[in-house]
Design a protein around this motif. Structure first.
Motif, PDB file in Angstrom:
ATOM      1  N   ALA A 243    -120.268 -28.125-104.010  1.00  8.45           N
ATOM      2  CA  ALA A 243    -120.535 -26.978-103.148  1.00  8.45           C
ATOM      3  C   ALA A 243    -121.888 -26.403-103.554  1.00  8.45           C
ATOM      4  O   ALA A 243    -122.218 -26.352-104.735  1.00  8.45           O
TER       5      ALA A 243
ATOM      6  N   ALA B 123    -111.357 -27.682-102.542  1.00 11.28           N
ATOM      7  CA  ALA B 123    -112.112 -27.886-101.310  1.00 11.28           C
ATOM      8  C   ALA B 123    -111.186 -28.504-100.282  1.00 11.28           C
ATOM      9  O   ALA B 123    -110.389 -29.388-100.607  1.00 11.28           O
TER      10      ALA B 123
ATOM     11  N   VAL C  59    -113.750 -23.702 -99.194  1.00  6.83           N
ATOM     12  CA  VAL C  59    -113.630 -23.971-100.626  1.00  6.83           C
ATOM     13  C   VAL C  59    -113.043 -22.742-101.310  1.00  6.83           C
ATOM     14  O   VAL C  59    -113.094 -21.636-100.788  1.00  6.83           O
TER      15      VAL C  59
END
Length: 114
Positions: free
Chosen positions: A12, A55, A62
């Motif tokens: 991320a 996620a 997320v």
């Protein structure tokens, strides 16, 4: 997601205060284990840890854990200062006490009789 031969990695991208952080989840198929890899933004006033906990399979959401630890650099600086001060204290002889003992006048104390 990316595959690097060792496992699957989900990353991320988080922008926080001008810092771009990339916390990740790494999945090892051989052990059936997922390991979070936190990202850290360190500064003189605080350290910020961002950990990717989960996620979605679609990649649209997320779950992140954000931990702010204030003044960690000052804690390390204090520890270094403590070690340096201790080393200097062990290295230098105690001259002040010896000089005072030599310069103190001798005083006679009368004996007491019973």
């Amino acid at each position: 997601e990316s595959h690097d031969g060792q496992g699957t990695r989900t990353v991320a991208t988080v922008t926080l205060g001008g810092h771009t952080l990339r916390p990740a989840l790494r999945y090892f198929a051989g052990q059936q284990t997922t390991v979070p890899l936190p990202a850290v933004a360190s500064g003189p006033r605080r350290d910020v840890y961002v950990t990717l906990l989960d996620a979605s399979s679609s990649g649209t959401s997320v779950t992140l854990r954000v931990a702010v630890n204030p003044m960690i650099d000052w804690l390390w600086a204090g520890g270094v200062l403590l070690v340096v001060g201790g080393a200097l204290g062990l290295r230098r002889p105690r001259r002040r006490a010896a000089a005072q003992a030599e310069s103190a006048p001798a005083v006679a104390v009368p004996a007491r009789s019973p």
